[in-house]
Design a protein around this motif. Structure first.
Motif, PDB file in Angstrom:
ATOM      1  N   GLU A 100       6.343  13.633  -3.262  1.00  0.00           N
ATOM      2  CA  GLU A 100       6.844  12.674  -4.249  1.00  0.00           C
ATOM      3  C   GLU A 100       5.792  11.581  -4.401  1.00  0.00           C
ATOM      4  N   VAL A 101       5.476  11.223  -5.634  1.00  0.00           N
ATOM      5  CA  VAL A 101       4.492  10.183  -5.896  1.00  0.00           C
ATOM      6  C   VAL A 101       5.184   9.005  -6.584  1.00  0.00           C
ATOM      7  N   ILE A 102       5.037   7.828  -5.994  1.00  0.00           N
ATOM      8  CA  ILE A 102       5.579   6.600  -6.577  1.00  0.00           C
ATOM      9  C   ILE A 102       4.416   5.786  -7.121  1.00  0.00           C
ATOM     10  N   ASP A 103       4.394   5.596  -8.426  1.00  0.00           N
ATOM     11  CA  ASP A 103       3.371   4.765  -9.056  1.00  0.00           C
ATOM     12  C   ASP A 103       3.818   3.314  -8.951  1.00  0.00           C
ATOM     13  N   ALA A 104       3.181   2.574  -8.055  1.00  0.00           N
ATOM     14  CA  ALA A 104       3.601   1.197  -7.779  1.00  0.00           C
ATOM     15  C   ALA A 104       2.628   0.176  -8.358  1.00  0.00           C
ATOM     16  N   ARG A 105       1.839   0.585  -9.338  1.00  0.00           N
ATOM     17  CA  ARG A 105       0.916  -0.368  -9.949  1.00  0.00           C
ATOM     18  C   ARG A 105       1.683  -1.545 -10.544  1.00  0.00           C
ATOM     19  N   GLY A 106       1.239  -2.757 -10.198  1.00  0.00           N
ATOM     20  CA  GLY A 106       1.912  -3.965 -10.648  1.00  0.00           C
ATOM     21  C   GLY A 106       3.030  -4.417  -9.729  1.00  0.00           C
ATOM     22  N   ALA A 107       3.332  -3.633  -8.707  1.00  0.00           N
ATOM     23  CA  ALA A 107       4.417  -3.967  -7.787  1.00  0.00           C
ATOM     24  C   ALA A 107       3.867  -4.350  -6.415  1.00  0.00           C
ATOM     25  N   TRP A 108       4.743  -4.946  -5.620  1.00  0.00           N
ATOM     26  CA  TRP A 108       4.429  -5.330  -4.256  1.00  0.00           C
ATOM     27  C   TRP A 108       5.098  -4.369  -3.282  1.00  0.00           C
ATOM     28  N   ILE A 109       4.536  -4.283  -2.072  1.00  0.00           N
ATOM     29  CA  ILE A 109       5.189  -3.558  -0.992  1.00  0.00           C
ATOM     30  C   ILE A 109       5.242  -4.460   0.231  1.00  0.00           C
ATOM     31  N   ILE A 140      -3.075  -0.884  -2.360  1.00  0.00           N
ATOM     32  CA  ILE A 140      -3.407   0.224  -1.472  1.00  0.00           C
ATOM     33  C   ILE A 140      -2.523   1.431  -1.810  1.00  0.00           C
ATOM     34  N   ASP A 141      -3.006   2.594  -1.399  1.00  0.00           N
ATOM     35  CA  ASP A 141      -2.189   3.800  -1.406  1.00  0.00           C
ATOM     36  C   ASP A 141      -1.637   3.991  -0.001  1.00  0.00           C
ATOM     37  N   LEU A 142      -0.470   4.584   0.075  1.00  0.00           N
ATOM     38  CA  LEU A 142       0.183   4.786   1.361  1.00  0.00           C
ATOM     39  C   LEU A 142       0.772   6.193   1.384  1.00  0.00           C
ATOM     40  N   ALA A 162      -3.586  -9.143   5.858  1.00  0.00           N
ATOM     41  CA  ALA A 162      -3.576 -10.272   4.935  1.00  0.00           C
ATOM     42  C   ALA A 162      -4.137  -9.940   3.565  1.00  0.00           C
ATOM     43  N   ASP A 163      -4.796  -8.811   3.422  1.00  0.00           N
ATOM     44  CA  ASP A 163      -5.421  -8.405   2.158  1.00  0.00           C
ATOM     45  C   ASP A 163      -4.340  -7.914   1.191  1.00  0.00           C
ATOM     46  N   SER A 203       7.348  14.395   2.143  1.00  0.00           N
ATOM     47  CA  SER A 203       6.002  13.893   1.879  1.00  0.00           C
ATOM     48  C   SER A 203       6.059  12.940   0.700  1.00  0.00           C
ATOM     49  N   LEU A 204       5.360  11.826   0.838  1.00  0.00           N
ATOM     50  CA  LEU A 204       5.450  10.770  -0.162  1.00  0.00           C
ATOM     51  C   LEU A 204       4.108  10.067  -0.269  1.00  0.00           C
ATOM     52  N   LEU A 205       3.697   9.770  -1.486  1.00  0.00           N
ATOM     53  CA  LEU A 205       2.502   8.953  -1.699  1.00  0.00           C
ATOM     54  C   LEU A 205       2.869   7.782  -2.592  1.00  0.00           C
ATOM     55  N   ILE A 206       2.633   6.582  -2.074  1.00  0.00           N
ATOM     56  CA  ILE A 206       2.825   5.359  -2.853  1.00  0.00           C
ATOM     57  C   ILE A 206       1.460   4.932  -3.366  1.00  0.00           C
ATOM     58  N   ARG A 207       1.334   4.800  -4.669  1.00  0.00           N
ATOM     59  CA  ARG A 207       0.041   4.471  -5.257  1.00  0.00           C
ATOM     60  C   ARG A 207      -0.019   3.011  -5.690  1.00  0.00           C
ATOM     61  N   ALA A 208      -1.091   2.342  -5.253  1.00  0.00           N
ATOM     62  CA  ALA A 208      -1.522   1.047  -5.790  1.00  0.00           C
ATOM     63  C   ALA A 208      -0.470  -0.053  -5.671  1.00  0.00           C
ATOM     64  N   ALA A 209       0.172  -0.158  -4.510  1.00  0.00           N
ATOM     65  CA  ALA A 209       1.108  -1.259  -4.256  1.00  0.00           C
ATOM     66  C   ALA A 209       0.368  -2.401  -3.562  1.00  0.00           C
ATOM     67  N   ARG A 210       0.735  -3.614  -3.880  1.00  0.00           N
ATOM     68  CA  ARG A 210       0.086  -4.782  -3.279  1.00  0.00           C
ATOM     69  C   ARG A 210       0.836  -5.193  -2.016  1.00  0.00           C
ATOM     70  N   PRO A 211       0.203  -5.165  -0.849  1.00  0.00           N
ATOM     71  CA  PRO A 211       0.906  -5.517   0.396  1.00  0.00           C
ATOM     72  C   PRO A 211       1.191  -7.017   0.491  1.00  0.00           C
TER      73      PRO A 211
END
Length: 386
Positions: A47-56, A24-26, A19-20, A4-12
């Motif tokens: 597992e939680v990945i804090d992706a604020r400021g990062a892209w996905i 988002i959280d994933l 296109a947005d 189980s994994l949660l990616i927080r606040a990554a920019r797609p």
């Protein structure tokens, strides 16, 4: 392995049906996407990945690498260019031929943590002793019947045919191996990837044979007598075939990428379809290092950010039959790269003896493939090499 994994606040970025670029959280469970949006709760124990400021993006896919470690004298292990460096999918570009593919499958592709597929070399021995013993000496080097049989038995892994077309490989045999490779590709209904470099054969001869869906790798090499900027007629042909659907691939490698050629081509609107490393033992310690550094070089010569990401993820994935749509939808296999874009000031070499100063560097942070979640980083360290 993360169940189980949660990616927080990554920019797609790089998702053709999303296109947005707002964060988002994933949520991912048992290797599949279960929810995408804002304010998603993490499953218990996830597992939680804090992706604020990062892209996905869709997982980076290297369309041209050499990972038949132990089976050729130039190949690295998949792990050396894979998940730990942001790449979820590796295409081995012709390291094995029909005579030694079984070893590639059993000892490399199947055990790898990465998704590893292949373009089968038209030469039966592949790159066993690369550039010392040619895989295309004469007609005895190719066995069409055996090659087609190996393809049929391994269609889940073999996604195309590879042919090296340059004087150091084919010698006086010229364009003939490319014609045979194209015939085999047509029979097998697979794309053909052709390596180009020092003529003969001439690049014009190769381009006459390729059809939409095929791949021309080393498209920005700077070798005399065969690079796309040496005469206007050739550049025009390259533009025409690219517009018709022949895929121009970077294939950086130790001898096949020129900043000058890439910059001039991009300035004139000729973008590569895909960005690949041609990573092997003779390029991994420079001038290539890894996928992120190769992407950074294309950004530095004028390729827009979104184009670079697409050329390293969605587009190469399409060549090998991986879906591009619905990657963020519930039920989709988890296959993502999380990365940042860092400010920098570092001077790097190409493979033609020139250099350029890069002011931004791609920096992978995580690679997710199915139930695997791996912390990632560049192999290239600007504090050491800068």
């Amino acid at each position: 392995m993360a169940q189980s994994l949660l990616i927080r606040a990554a920019r797609p970025v790089g998702f053709p049906d999303h296109a947005d670029d707002r964060p988002i959280d994933l949520r991912i469970e048992d290797g599949r996407v279960t929810a995408a949006g804002q304010g998603i709760d993490a499953p218990t124990g996830a597992e939680v990945i804090d992706a604020r400021g990062a892209w996905i993006s869709p997982g980076w896919a290297d369309l041209h690498a050499h990972v038949y470690h132990g089976g050729t004298d130039i190949s690295i292990r998949p792990s050396q260019g894979g998940l730990a460096h942001g790449v979820t999918t590796i295409v081995d570009a012709g390291s094995s031929g029909e005579g030694n593919f079984v070893g590639f499958r059993e000892f490399i592709a199947e055990p790898a943590a990465e998704r590893v597929v292949a373009f089968l070399n038209i030469g039966s021995i592949g790159l066993v002793a690369c550039n010392r013993v040619s895989e295309l000496i004469d007609q005895r080097s190719i066995d069409i019947t055996r090659t087609l049989a190996v393809i049929e038995a391994n269609r889940d892994i073999i996604r195309g045919i590879k042919c090296r077309a340059c004087s150091t490989v084919t010698g006086a045999w010229g364009i003939t191996p490319v014609k045979i490779a194209k015939k085999v590709a047509k029979i097998a209904k697979l794309p053909l990837m052709v390596h180009v470099g020092e003529p003969p054969p001439l690049l014009e001869e190769v381009l006459e044979i390729l059809t939409p869906g095929d791949v021309l790798t080393h498209c920005f090499h700077g070798k005399p007598g065969g690079n796309i900027l040496e005469d206007e007629e050739l550049f025009g042909i390259a533009r025409q075939v690219a517009a018709a659907g022949v895929r121009l691939d970077v294939g950086h490698g130790g001898a096949s990428f020129s900043f000058k050629v890439a910059r001039a081509g991009i300035e004139r609107g000729l973008f590569p379809f895909s960005i690949s490393t041609d990573l092997h033992l003779r390029s991994i310690d420079g001038p290539v290092w890894d996928m992120a550094t190769t992407m950074s070089k294309l950004l530095a010569v004028g390729m827009p950010f979104a184009e670079v990401v697409a050329a390293a993820s969605t587009r190469p994935r399409s060549v090998i039959g991986l879906p591009s749509e619905g990657r963020l939808a519930a039920g989709a296999e988890a296959d993502f790269t999380i990365f940042e874009l860092e400010d920098a000031s570092v001077t790097l070499p190409d493979s033609s003896g020139d250099s350029a100063t890069l002011d931004r560097l791609f920096a992978p942070r995580h690679a997710i493939l199915g139930t695997r979640s791996v912390k990632a980083a560049r192999l290239f360290d600007p504090t050491v090499h800068g």
